[in-house]
Scaffold this active site. Structure first.
Site, PDB file in Angstrom:
ATOM      1  N   LYS A 228       0.767  -1.214   0.066  1.00 57.10           N
ATOM      2  CA  LYS A 228       0.127  -0.169   0.000  1.00 57.10           C
ATOM      3  C   LYS A 228       0.926   1.154   0.204  1.00 57.10           C
ATOM      4  CE  LYS A 228      -4.502  -1.717   1.721  1.00 57.10           C
ATOM      5  NZ  LYS A 228      -5.612  -1.399   2.618  1.00 57.10           N
TER       6      LYS A 228
ATOM      7  N   LYS B   6      -3.722  -9.925  -6.512  1.00 60.01           N
ATOM      8  CA  LYS B   6      -4.995 -10.407  -5.722  1.00 60.01           C
ATOM      9  C   LYS B   6      -6.146  -9.648  -6.339  1.00 60.01           C
ATOM     10  CE  LYS B   6      -5.896  -8.561  -1.778  1.00 60.01           C
ATOM     11  NZ  LYS B   6      -5.987  -7.698  -0.625  1.00 60.01           N
TER      12      LYS B   6
ATOM     13  N   LYS C 109     -11.051  -4.615  -4.052  1.00 55.65           N
ATOM     14  CA  LYS C 109     -11.975  -3.808  -4.293  1.00 55.65           C
ATOM     15  C   LYS C 109     -11.581  -2.493  -4.493  1.00 55.65           C
ATOM     16  CE  LYS C 109     -13.158  -4.281   0.782  1.00 55.65           C
ATOM     17  NZ  LYS C 109     -12.070  -4.161   1.375  1.00 55.65           N
TER      18      LYS C 109
HETATM   19  P1  TYM Z   1     -10.193  -6.600   3.436  1.00 54.03           P
HETATM   20  O1  TYM Z   1     -11.239  -5.431   3.321  1.00 54.03           O
HETATM   21  O2  TYM Z   1      -9.126  -6.107   2.524  1.00 54.03           O
HETATM   22  O3  TYM Z   1     -10.777  -7.821   3.079  1.00 54.03           O
HETATM   23  C1  TYM Z   1     -12.033  -8.340   3.903  1.00 54.03           C
HETATM   24  C2  TYM Z   1     -11.774  -9.943   3.824  1.00 54.03           C
HETATM   25  O4  TYM Z   1     -11.694 -10.662   2.432  1.00 54.03           O
HETATM   26  C3  TYM Z   1     -10.683 -11.342   2.424  1.00 54.03           C
HETATM   27  N1  TYM Z   1     -10.333 -10.881   0.918  1.00 54.03           N
HETATM   28  C4  TYM Z   1     -10.095 -11.965  -0.063  1.00 54.03           C
HETATM   29  N2  TYM Z   1     -10.045 -13.233   0.067  1.00 54.03           N
HETATM   30  C5  TYM Z   1     -10.098 -14.297  -1.273  1.00 54.03           C
HETATM   31  N3  TYM Z   1      -9.621 -13.427  -2.426  1.00 54.03           N
HETATM   32  C6  TYM Z   1      -9.268 -12.301  -2.285  1.00 54.03           C
HETATM   33  N4  TYM Z   1      -8.939 -11.681  -3.567  1.00 54.03           N
HETATM   34  C7  TYM Z   1      -9.524 -11.212  -1.155  1.00 54.03           C
HETATM   35  N5  TYM Z   1      -9.800  -9.986  -0.949  1.00 54.03           N
HETATM   36  C8  TYM Z   1      -9.793  -9.570   0.237  1.00 54.03           C
HETATM   37  C9  TYM Z   1      -9.479 -10.793   3.198  1.00 54.03           C
HETATM   38  O5  TYM Z   1      -8.697 -11.660   3.461  1.00 54.03           O
HETATM   39  C10 TYM Z   1     -10.502 -10.341   4.410  1.00 54.03           C
HETATM   40  O6  TYM Z   1     -10.708 -11.464   5.242  1.00 54.03           O
HETATM   41  N6  TYM Z   1      -7.525  -5.674   7.601  1.00 54.03           N
HETATM   42  C11 TYM Z   1      -8.831  -6.477   7.012  1.00 54.03           C
HETATM   43  C12 TYM Z   1     -10.139  -5.925   7.727  1.00 54.03           C
HETATM   44  C13 TYM Z   1      -9.950  -6.020   9.243  1.00 54.03           C
HETATM   45  C14 TYM Z   1     -10.191  -7.292   9.895  1.00 54.03           C
HETATM   46  C15 TYM Z   1     -10.094  -6.929  11.130  1.00 54.03           C
HETATM   47  C16 TYM Z   1     -10.074  -8.846   9.368  1.00 54.03           C
HETATM   48  C17 TYM Z   1     -10.083  -5.285   9.993  1.00 54.03           C
HETATM   49  N7  TYM Z   1      -9.919  -5.463  11.294  1.00 54.03           N
HETATM   50  C18 TYM Z   1     -10.066  -8.148  12.382  1.00 54.03           C
HETATM   51  C19 TYM Z   1     -10.202  -9.716  10.471  1.00 54.03           C
HETATM   52  C20 TYM Z   1     -10.274  -9.603  11.768  1.00 54.03           C
HETATM   53  C21 TYM Z   1      -9.005  -6.109   5.505  1.00 54.03           C
HETATM   54  O7  TYM Z   1      -8.164  -4.956   5.117  1.00 54.03           O
HETATM   55  O8  TYM Z   1      -9.560  -6.885   4.819  1.00 54.03           O
END
Ligand code: TYM
Length: 338
Positions: free
Chosen positions: A120, A202, A205
């Protein structure tokens, strides 16, 4: 704790998605669909991580809208607000408060090694802010506040969970047992869905190219078009292989959406070209998401209902989180007056 017997015996889960874009099928397969499968067995907390989202610049009105949308998507995908605690992260101040404390127990070197920070900060070189750097400490706070045993996520978040474990262990060793040590939980299929425009990356969004991702809310014709245009190699056989990142990814997606094994998928499309396969993937994904979209639209039409659920969820979450926070404050030596 004054919890019903059945909750006392259940293990706890916490997970979250950032409302930094419209949720994609990566978020769906990697996280939300798995949450759905777990909601009966566990005591679950699912939050919309808006505090995390501002580590990258957001348009305020859009962030607000996406927070409602993410909350509605959770429910449209099947999460029951009666069985789970669904809430918005910024509605529970304990997250920011514990994050500050954990910042003081998280090392510069540890944070510097985080792949997501490196990615990032390369992508947003004009805004490498302190929040982006200490983001994993906030995520550790999210998890540790609720005593989560498991954190169901996609593969990209495992490194952050590892860090949460290290920080929790460090704190426990210094001050006696305080935090439950959490474990990451990956879905059986779809833990890493790749971009349709560049299958070595990957699916995200926040990708600038909308052809790179499929949103949970994309209409059928858009979904079908995106899969039709998905980047693949010059071959034509629907078979996994090295140097076939695009086809590998489409097979993973199709297999995750249908429950068929990759071998079964290869068999199903034997002798058919990429075109027929891409069309089938697009249609399957769109047809699975259609009822989710209908439910989403109904929920978004009733904001007062959504807000009442957000309020109820944040109160429920606060009750649990504030207990952990006050324990932490006591252990580190903050004076506490009743
Ligand atoms: P974020 O918002 O990027 O993604 C949310 C969840 O979706 C999964 N994910 C994916 N899984 C498979 N393939 C992909 N291309 C893909 N893109 C995203 C992520 O692994 C995630 O599970 N930091 C985290 C959000 C967060 C969080 C937490 C997660 C904040 N606090 C506490 C778990 C526990 C994040 O940016 O996810």
């Amino acid at each position: 704790m004054n919890q019903p017997q059945e909750l006392q015996n259940k293990k706890t889960i916490l997970s979250a998605v950032q409302p930094s874009g419209i949720l994609t099928i990566g978020n769906y397969l990697g996280a939300i669909r798995n949450w759905n499968l777990l909601q009966e067995q566990y005591n679950c907390y699912f939050c919309v991580a808006d505090l995390h989202a501002i580590t990258v610049r957001q348009v305020p009105a859009e962030l607000r809208k996406r927070t409602y949308e993410a909350f509605a998507v959770y429910m449209a995908c099947g999460l029951d607000p009666e069985k789970n605690t669904l809430f918005v992260q910024s509605h529970v101040p304990c997250h920011a408060e514990l994050a500050w404390v954990l910042n003081c127990y998280t090392m510069f070197g540890e944070l510097s090694r985080m792949t997501q920070f490196k990615d990032k900060s390369a992508r947003h070189s004009e805004n490498i802010n302190a929040g982006l750097f200490t983001y994993p400490a906030l995520m550790a706070a999210d998890i540790l506040l609720y005593g989560a045993d498991y954190v169901p996520v996609g593969q990209d978040q495992l490194q952050h969970i590892e860090l949460a474990r290290d920080v929790a262990n460090r704190f426990n060793n210094l001050y006696s047992d305080t935090f439950v040590i959490p474990e990451g939980l990956l879905p059986k299929a779809g833990a890493k869905v790749m971009s349709l425009a560049d299958p070595t990356k990957k699916m995200s969004k926040s990708d600038e190219n909308p052809m790179a991702y499929v949103s949970i809310l994309d209409p059928k014709d858009v979904i079908v078009k995106k899969f039709k245009r998905a980047v693949t190699d010059s071959g034509s056989e629907v078979k996994r292989g090295e140097d076939k990142a695009g086809i590998n990814n489409l097979i993973t997606i199709y297999s995750a959406f249908t429950g068929k094994s990759p071998e079964e998928v290869e068999k199903e499309f034997e002798g058919q070209g990429y075109g027929a396969f891409k069309l089938a993937v697009g249609e399957t994904v769109a047809d699975t998401l259609a009822p989710v979209q209908d439910k989403f639209n109904a929920l978004m039409g009733d904001k007062p209902y959504l807000e009442s659920l957000m309020k109820k969820g944040s109160e429920q979450a606060y009750r649990r989180a504030s207990k952990t926070l006050s324990k932490v404050y006591r252990k580190v030596g903050f004076a506490q007056v009743k």
